[in-house]
Design a protein around this motif. Sequence first.
Motif, PDB file in Angstrom:
ATOM      1  N   GLY A 145       0.806  -1.225   0.000  1.00 17.05           N
ATOM      2  CA  GLY A 145       0.000   0.000   0.000  1.00 17.05           C
ATOM      3  C   GLY A 145       0.832   1.264   0.000  1.00 17.05           C
ATOM      4  N   TYR A 146       2.055   1.209   0.547  1.00 17.40           N
ATOM      5  CA  TYR A 146       2.916   2.390   0.534  1.00 17.40           C
ATOM      6  C   TYR A 146       3.305   2.777  -0.890  1.00 17.40           C
ATOM      7  N   VAL A 147       3.503   1.792  -1.740  1.00 18.63           N
ATOM      8  CA  VAL A 147       3.823   2.091  -3.137  1.00 18.63           C
ATOM      9  C   VAL A 147       2.617   2.729  -3.818  1.00 18.63           C
ATOM     10  N   ASN A 152       0.029   7.716  -6.079  1.00 13.49           N
ATOM     11  CA  ASN A 152      -1.134   8.597  -6.105  1.00 13.49           C
ATOM     12  C   ASN A 152      -0.922   9.943  -5.425  1.00 13.49           C
ATOM     13  N   PHE A 153       0.079  10.031  -4.552  1.00 15.14           N
ATOM     14  CA  PHE A 153       0.316  11.279  -3.811  1.00 15.14           C
ATOM     15  C   PHE A 153       1.802  11.620  -3.818  1.00 15.14           C
ATOM     16  N   ALA A 188      -5.075   1.108   0.951  1.00 13.89           N
ATOM     17  CA  ALA A 188      -4.471   1.136  -0.383  1.00 13.89           C
ATOM     18  C   ALA A 188      -3.955  -0.243  -0.769  1.00 13.89           C
ATOM     19  N   GLY A 189      -3.380  -0.973   0.206  1.00 13.06           N
ATOM     20  CA  GLY A 189      -2.909  -2.331  -0.053  1.00 13.06           C
ATOM     21  C   GLY A 189      -4.055  -3.259  -0.389  1.00 13.06           C
ATOM     22  N   TYR A 190      -5.157  -3.123   0.339  1.00 18.52           N
ATOM     23  CA  TYR A 190      -6.341  -3.936   0.062  1.00 18.52           C
ATOM     24  C   TYR A 190      -6.827  -3.691  -1.366  1.00 18.52           C
ATOM     25  N   ALA A 207      -5.617  -5.504   4.946  1.00 17.59           N
ATOM     26  CA  ALA A 207      -6.426  -4.331   5.301  1.00 17.59           C
ATOM     27  C   ALA A 207      -6.520  -4.124   6.806  1.00 17.59           C
ATOM     28  N   GLN A 208      -6.375  -5.221   7.590  1.00 15.38           N
ATOM     29  CA  GLN A 208      -6.680  -5.134   9.022  1.00 15.38           C
ATOM     30  C   GLN A 208      -5.525  -5.548   9.940  1.00 15.38           C
TER      31      GLN A 208
END
Length: 282
Positions: A145-147, A152-153, A188-190, A207-208
Amino acid sequence: MDNLNFDLPGISPVGLDLITLLNTSQATVKQIAAQARLDPVIFGNIIACANSPMYQEANKSTDILTSLVRLGQREIKRIVYQVVLRSAFFHESTEINGILNRVWRQSLTANIFMQKFVSAAPGAYSLDVEAMESLESLGLIHNIGYVVLLVNFQDRFLEFFKRCEGLDLPGFFEEESRWFDGFDHFSAGYGVLEAWNFPQPMCEVVAQYGFSNEIFQGRYPALHNLLRLSRHVIMMMDSNFHPKVPADFWLKGTELPASEVDYEEIISDVRHCVQSIEGSFS
């Protein structure tokens, strides 16, 4: 989630198609071989692994079909995920690349620890066949998700890490959502794993995994526990990417195995494996 771009630079279309294929239960060895032939790096790693000392009793071969049969699907997944995902954690900016390298090393360490731990204490967690297959890649992809956030930002990614690296873990995770328009690396990873056709139970864990086990809602609480345990051990190994406080963050709500485990021996083995794998990418 539709607002996020999941086209991650560094991941070749061939590699992504191969990951999708491996997540399809109907995939055949011939289909995997045909796809692997299209990427020289993936092809070479599969051949090299099949000819490694681990399979020293087998004759040397450069045939991809022979290599795939020799390795088995779990080992093939491990190789493909490592090769394909490693390229995603790279950036031309020295500062951003330094961040991504730390995230990747933490992910790789988590992945190896989870596998080593289950081998050392096979009765510690109840894992069915599908969960065991997920074990091959869960650690590698839990921080992807960090990638996604970087893609995106890009205008605020580096600033976020500069300003928030001193926060404790709860504060760090809360700030992610504030900085990235309500998204964090969990959501984001999910999103990207769902887009890549990963099994839903794996998406749920990614996600969790920041939640304690009492809050987790998913099919594989054992994998959720194991991932959180790996993050705690990484903190002990000084391979941690996030802030270290509070030191017991990952143990809260995590069910620890009742069986005795030699953590020092496992950690030593994990360090050796991480160095070996990273050396192969150098």
